[in-house]
Design a protein around this motif. Structure first.
Motif, short mmCIF file in Angstrom:
data_model
loop_
_atom_site.label_atom_id
_atom_site.label_comp_id
_atom_site.label_asym_id
_atom_site.label_seq_id
_atom_site.Cartn_x
_atom_site.Cartn_y
_atom_site.Cartn_z
N CYS A 115 0.84 -1.21 0.00
CA CYS A 115 0.00 0.00 0.00
C CYS A 115 0.87 1.25 0.00
O CYS A 115 0.58 2.22 -0.71
CB CYS A 115 -0.92 0.02 1.21
SG CYS A 115 -2.41 -1.00 1.00
N LEU A 116 1.94 1.23 0.81
CA LEU A 116 2.79 2.43 0.92
C LEU A 116 3.67 2.63 -0.30
O LEU A 116 4.26 3.69 -0.47
CB LEU A 116 3.66 2.34 2.18
CG LEU A 116 2.88 2.44 3.49
CD1 LEU A 116 3.82 2.19 4.67
CD2 LEU A 116 2.20 3.80 3.63
N THR A 117 3.80 1.59 -1.13
CA THR A 117 4.65 1.71 -2.32
C THR A 117 3.80 1.65 -3.58
O THR A 117 4.25 1.19 -4.62
CB THR A 117 5.73 0.61 -2.35
OG1 THR A 117 5.11 -0.67 -2.19
CG2 THR A 117 6.75 0.82 -1.25
N TYR A 118 2.53 2.10 -3.48
CA TYR A 118 1.73 2.34 -4.67
C TYR A 118 1.38 1.04 -5.39
O TYR A 118 1.33 0.96 -6.58
CB TYR A 118 2.54 3.30 -5.57
CG TYR A 118 1.88 3.85 -6.79
CD1 TYR A 118 0.57 4.35 -6.78
CD2 TYR A 118 2.57 3.90 -8.00
CE1 TYR A 118 0.00 4.87 -7.90
CE2 TYR A 118 2.01 4.43 -9.15
CZ TYR A 118 0.71 4.91 -9.09
OH TYR A 118 0.14 5.42 -10.21
N ARG A 119 1.18 -0.02 -4.59
CA ARG A 119 0.77 -1.31 -5.16
C ARG A 119 -0.34 -1.88 -4.30
O ARG A 119 -0.29 -3.02 -3.86
CB ARG A 119 1.96 -2.29 -5.21
CG ARG A 119 3.13 -1.75 -6.02
CD ARG A 119 4.30 -2.71 -6.03
NE ARG A 119 4.08 -3.84 -6.91
CZ ARG A 119 4.98 -4.79 -7.15
NH1 ARG A 119 6.14 -4.76 -6.54
NH2 ARG A 119 4.71 -5.77 -7.98
N GLU A 120 -1.36 -1.08 -4.05
CA GLU A 120 -2.38 -1.47 -3.08
C GLU A 120 -3.19 -2.69 -3.51
O GLU A 120 -3.85 -3.31 -2.67
CB GLU A 120 -3.31 -0.28 -2.79
CG GLU A 120 -4.27 0.12 -3.90
CD GLU A 120 -3.70 1.17 -4.85
OE1 GLU A 120 -2.46 1.34 -4.90
OE2 GLU A 120 -4.50 1.83 -5.54
N GLN A 121 -3.14 -3.06 -4.80
CA GLN A 121 -3.90 -4.24 -5.24
C GLN A 121 -3.30 -5.53 -4.72
O GLN A 121 -3.91 -6.58 -4.81
CB GLN A 121 -4.05 -4.26 -6.76
CG GLN A 121 -2.86 -4.76 -7.54
CD GLN A 121 -1.70 -3.78 -7.60
OE1 GLN A 121 -1.71 -2.74 -6.96
NE2 GLN A 121 -0.68 -4.11 -8.35
N ILE A 122 -2.07 -5.45 -4.15
CA ILE A 122 -1.50 -6.63 -3.49
C ILE A 122 -1.33 -6.36 -2.00
O ILE A 122 -0.42 -6.89 -1.36
CB ILE A 122 -0.19 -7.10 -4.16
CG1 ILE A 122 0.81 -5.96 -4.33
CG2 ILE A 122 -0.47 -7.78 -5.50
CD1 ILE A 122 2.20 -6.42 -4.76
N CYS A 123 -2.19 -5.53 -1.44
CA CYS A 123 -2.24 -5.26 0.00
C CYS A 123 -2.20 -6.58 0.78
O CYS A 123 -2.90 -7.53 0.45
CB CYS A 123 -3.53 -4.49 0.32
SG CYS A 123 -3.85 -4.27 2.08
N VAL A 124 -1.36 -6.64 1.82
CA VAL A 124 -1.27 -7.89 2.59
C VAL A 124 -2.40 -8.01 3.61
O VAL A 124 -2.57 -9.06 4.23
CB VAL A 124 0.10 -8.04 3.28
CG1 VAL A 124 1.21 -8.11 2.26
CG2 VAL A 124 0.36 -6.93 4.29
N ASN A 125 -3.13 -6.92 3.82
CA ASN A 125 -4.28 -6.95 4.75
C ASN A 125 -5.57 -6.67 3.99
O ASN A 125 -6.42 -5.93 4.47
CB ASN A 125 -4.10 -5.90 5.84
CG ASN A 125 -2.76 -6.03 6.56
OD1 ASN A 125 -2.43 -7.12 7.04
ND2 ASN A 125 -2.01 -4.95 6.64
N MET A 126 -5.68 -7.24 2.80
CA MET A 126 -6.83 -6.94 1.95
C MET A 126 -8.13 -7.17 2.70
O MET A 126 -8.35 -8.23 3.29
CB MET A 126 -6.77 -7.82 0.70
CG MET A 126 -7.82 -7.50 -0.34
SD MET A 126 -7.54 -5.90 -1.13
CE MET A 126 -6.28 -6.33 -2.35
N GLY A 127 -8.98 -6.16 2.69
CA GLY A 127 -10.29 -6.29 3.31
C GLY A 127 -11.29 -6.83 2.30
O GLY A 127 -11.00 -7.78 1.57
#
Ligand SMILES: [Zn+2]
Length: 347
Positions: A96-108
């Motif tokens: 998320c912090l590196t502009y790749r939120e589609q691979i968020c490790v805490n995806m809701g």
């Protein structure tokens, strides 16, 4: 409101009266105009992949008009035209912090797929930060399919590192592939497209492919080499993910080429480490897209530079019929459902 409810897996959806959702303080209530359908919905319906708690409302390609805003929402107003970014991300992990939120490790939640009801309904509540405003007039079906097909294609082409003048092989010209063909062409590539029927190779040419190949008629790696002076493709985007397509992809690459895996199935393809190493091949995974990819493809769609990939629309009340057509495989392009309000808004 009325919605097409999934009450039991492998059973038809039920178009029924249910309570309208209420927007939480950080959410927006969207009146749905159009909602695309795709293979993810078929998997959901069959109880594969995402398995939401039932009853559930599917639909992850949502376009509509803001009806109400939650009390803390300041950047949207009733009447705004919007589309939805599907992922509820944490905003704090490394991706998320590196502009790749589609691979968020805490995806809701995933809108219309997991934990959040989607757009097979007259209204849907969506967190405001997942909405994208559409300022320009765009047909509702065309802007709806940007939410998944368009965004996924945009991100895949971005991940591919495409350069002007490259030979790009696109395997599978369904919804995502139709967008990839157009984007790669717009980006200055020569596009070779692959699909398994004459109807689909004709469609690929209509989408802008320079060449369209049918693996039931020709050997793909051989044809690609013939069409590229013996070199092979600079880049392959595999939007199918079968053993055969991955084999075609790897074997069609030039030395130093890149294989981008967009579509996938449980299939695998064994490849020798030596072959990858000695030829400096790159294999790149890509998942859906970032919110910015959605913004970018929506802008392109609004600019008139993209051809419509929507070939059929159905009243949302007939979602089961639309899903049956999709399941039959006898379609080119995309199918979109229109709510009664969405049909009234047609030109
Ligand atoms: Zn995150």
């Amino acid at each position: 409101m009325k919605a097409a409810i999934l009450r039991a897996f492998n059973q038809p959806l039920q178009w029924q009266e249910v309570d309208s959702p209420v927007a939480d303080p950080d959410e927006v209530l969207v009146q749905v105009m159009a909602c695309g359908i795709d293979g993810t919905d078929l998997k959901l319906l069959a109880g594969f992949g995402y398995t939401p708690d039932l009853p559930f409302i599917m639909g992850h390609e949502v376009a509509g008009v803001v009806a109400e805003v939650g009390e803390r929402v300041t950047n949207f107003n009733p009447g705004d035209r919007v589309i939805a970014y599907n992922f509820t991300t944490c905003g704090e992990c490394l991706p998320c912090l590196t502009y790749r939120e589609q691979i968020c490790v805490n995806m809701g939640g995933v809108l219309g797929a997991k934990d959040r009801h989607g757009g097979y309904a007259e209204y849907v509540a969506i967190p405001a930060r997942q909405l994208v405003r559409i300022s320009e007039p765009v047909a509702w079906p065309d802007i709806a399919v940007c939410c998944d097909a368009g965004m996924t294609a945009f991100h895949a082409v971005d991940r591919s590192g495409l350069q002007m003048g490259e030979n790009v092989l696109v395997i599978g010209v369904g919804g995502v592939g139709s967008m990839v063909v157009q984007l790669a062409k717009t980006a200055g590539a020569r596009v070779l497209a692959v699909d398994i029927s004459d109807e689909k190779t004709d469609w690929a040419r209509r989408m802008g492919a320079d060449e369209a190949l049918n693996p039931r008629q020709v050997d793909i790696p051989t044809s690609v080499r013939e069409l590229t002076a013996g070199l092979g493709a600079d880049c392959v985007l595999d939007i199918v993910g079968h053993t055969e397509t991955m084999a075609s992809g790897i074997n069609s690459l030039r030395h130093g080429g890149r294989l981008v895996i967009v579509g996938y199935t449980p299939d695998r393809y064994p490849v020798e480490g030596k072959y990858l190493a000695q030829n400096e091949l790159e294999i790149i995974g890509t998942r859906a897209g970032r919110k910015q990819d959605l913004i970018n493809i929506a802008r392109l769609m609004a600019s008139g530079k993209m051809k419509s990939i929507v070939t059929q629309t159905f009243p949302m009340e007939e979602a089961n019929e639309a899903l049956a057509v999709l399941r039959s495989g006898n379609i080119v392009g995309r199918i979109v459902l229109l709510t009664p309000a969405g049909r009234r808004a047609l030109p």
